[in-house]
Design a protein around this motif. Structure first.
Motif, PDB file in Angstrom:
ATOM      1  N   UNK A 116       0.814  -1.223   0.000  1.00  9.61           N
ATOM      2  CA  UNK A 116       0.000   0.000   0.000  1.00  9.61           C
ATOM      3  C   UNK A 116       0.841   1.264   0.000  1.00  9.61           C
ATOM      4  N   UNK A 117       2.126   1.141   0.301  1.00  8.95           N
ATOM      5  CA  UNK A 117       2.976   2.321   0.356  1.00  8.95           C
ATOM      6  C   UNK A 117       3.140   2.999  -0.992  1.00  8.95           C
ATOM      7  N   UNK A 118       2.851   2.296  -2.100  1.00  7.01           N
ATOM      8  CA  UNK A 118       3.005   2.928  -3.406  1.00  7.01           C
ATOM      9  C   UNK A 118       1.839   3.864  -3.720  1.00  7.01           C
ATOM     10  N   UNK A 119       0.820   3.878  -2.875  1.00  5.88           N
ATOM     11  CA  UNK A 119      -0.308   4.792  -3.090  1.00  5.88           C
ATOM     12  C   UNK A 119       0.175   6.230  -2.914  1.00  5.88           C
ATOM     13  N   UNK A 120       0.095   7.066  -3.944  1.00  5.00           N
ATOM     14  CA  UNK A 120       0.610   8.429  -3.852  1.00  5.00           C
ATOM     15  C   UNK A 120       0.041   9.216  -2.689  1.00  5.00           C
ATOM     16  N   UNK A 121      -1.282   9.136  -2.491  1.00  4.95           N
ATOM     17  CA  UNK A 121      -1.899   9.943  -1.442  1.00  4.95           C
ATOM     18  C   UNK A 121      -1.433   9.488  -0.063  1.00  4.95           C
ATOM     19  N   UNK A 122      -1.191   8.180   0.109  1.00  2.00           N
ATOM     20  CA  UNK A 122      -0.725   7.678   1.400  1.00  2.00           C
ATOM     21  C   UNK A 122       0.730   8.082   1.653  1.00  2.00           C
ATOM     22  N   UNK A 123       1.571   7.939   0.623  1.00  2.00           N
ATOM     23  CA  UNK A 123       2.971   8.320   0.772  1.00  2.00           C
ATOM     24  C   UNK A 123       3.121   9.788   1.105  1.00  2.00           C
ATOM     25  N   UNK A 124       2.352  10.621   0.419  1.00  2.00           N
ATOM     26  CA  UNK A 124       2.420  12.059   0.678  1.00  2.00           C
ATOM     27  C   UNK A 124       1.995  12.373   2.104  1.00  2.00           C
ATOM     28  N   UNK A 125       0.909  11.732   2.542  1.00  2.00           N
ATOM     29  CA  UNK A 125       0.392  11.991   3.883  1.00  2.00           C
ATOM     30  C   UNK A 125       1.411  11.583   4.946  1.00  2.00           C
ATOM     31  N   UNK A 126       2.022  10.426   4.797  1.00  5.18           N
ATOM     32  CA  UNK A 126       2.997   9.938   5.772  1.00  5.18           C
ATOM     33  C   UNK A 126       4.198  10.874   5.841  1.00  5.18           C
ATOM     34  N   UNK A 127       4.735  11.231   4.674  1.00  7.04           N
ATOM     35  CA  UNK A 127       5.922  12.082   4.652  1.00  7.04           C
ATOM     36  C   UNK A 127       5.632  13.475   5.194  1.00  7.04           C
TER      37      UNK A 127
END
Length: 310
Positions: free
Chosen positions: A68-79
């Motif tokens: 799931x880490x490749x999901x752009x919206x999730x990666x952006x939110x985490x970072x």
């Protein structure tokens, strides 16, 4: 606590003031469960360790091995959440001391100013003898008994250790010790210099200048796009720990944290191998996104009337 009259300190009024100073230092450093320096350091390092573990899991993603880490919206939110958390944490810990002590800004500069304001009180005889330890670290001569094995430190051992530590704080050699020795100005200057480290000042500049950009699947370990590097966070974290432990040593005679990342009471990797969302839930999640979007569009369209129509 040993009664004041039994302490090897002539000025009992100063002893009372020093004991009160230590109590205040303990509150600033640890006793406030939510806002103490200890609580802030622990929270910062726990979140930092958590992010690095998550980030490392993202780095293992490959075209034929995705999560799931490749999901752009999730990666952006985490970072972005991590960067904002770092900026907030470092900012709180290094906020300038309030002009009015009653405002209660709990930060390392506050503790440092507290030390400076009480510099003459934090002297060798107080540091060594405040709780009944003797000023003279030399124990009295006693007949040697081969059957006796001391395990715990005696009062003269404690006195010796405190003198040795204060030698370093006062920049004095053992043969030049005096009851009136104070923490050397170079030690205070070194603490101020550490708080002015480029990693700290750089993160301070981000408090109002962090800019987000959309992430994509290739952006792993991508906090640099927010203007911050993990190397900078490492440097800032080290500085904060060094200043914290030094101030705690001076004001309480002991290190404060020891383990900045606390021992987890649970499995920190629990459920890490599970999918982030189920295929059957994706439609409902899209509906939620659309509903949230429409609601805020409505707020925007009616904004002027909502204000002027009152």
């Amino acid at each position: 606590m040993t009664p004041a009259e039994d302490c090897d300190i002539a000025d009992k009024a100063d002893l009372a003031a020093y004991r009160a100073l230590r109590e205040r230092a303990h509150v600033l450093l640890r006793r406030d469960e939510e806002h103490s320096i200890f609580a802030q350091i622990i929270d910062f390092n726990w979140r930092d360790a958590t992010y690095r573990m998550i980030n490392e899991a993202r780095r293992t993603v490959a075209p034929d091995h995705k999560n799931a880490a490749v999901a752009p919206v999730l990666g952006e939110f985490i970072d972005q959440s991590y960067v904002m958390g770092v900026v907030a944490a470092v900012g709180r810990l290094t906020d300038p001391a309030a002009e009015d002590e009653g405002r209660g800004v709990v930060s390392l500069p506050t503790v440092l100013r507290f030390l400076r304001d009480n510099h003459s009180l934090v002297r060798r005889e107080m540091f060594v003898c405040f709780d009944g330890a003797p000023y003279d670290p030399t124990p009295p001569e006693e007949p040697w008994d081969p059957g006796v094995r001391l395990v715990a430190k005696g009062p003269h051992d404690i006195s010796r250790d405190r003198h040795d530590l204060f030698d370093r704080l006062s920049r004095k050699s053992p043969d030049r010790r005096a009851r009136t020795d104070v923490v050397h100005r170079k030690v205070l200057a070194a603490l101020e210099d550490r708080l002015a480290h480029t990693a700290i000042t750089g993160i301070h500049r981000h408090r109002n200048k962090v800019v987000s950009h959309a992430a994509d699947a290739a952006s792993r370990g991508g906090i640099e796009r927010f203007g911050l590097k993990l190397e900078t966070v490492d440097q800032a974290s080290r500085v904060l720990i060094e200043v914290t432990e030094t101030l705690a040593t001076i004001l309480t005679g002991e290190i404060l944290v020891g383990m900045p990342v606390p021992v987890a009471t649970f499995d920190v990797l629990e459920h890490f191998a599970e999918p982030f969302a189920f295929e059957s839930d994706l439609e409902a999640l899209q509906d939620l996104w659309d509903e949230t979007t429409r609601t805020r569009e409505g707020w925007s369209e009616a904004a002027v009337e909502a204000v002027l129509g009152r």
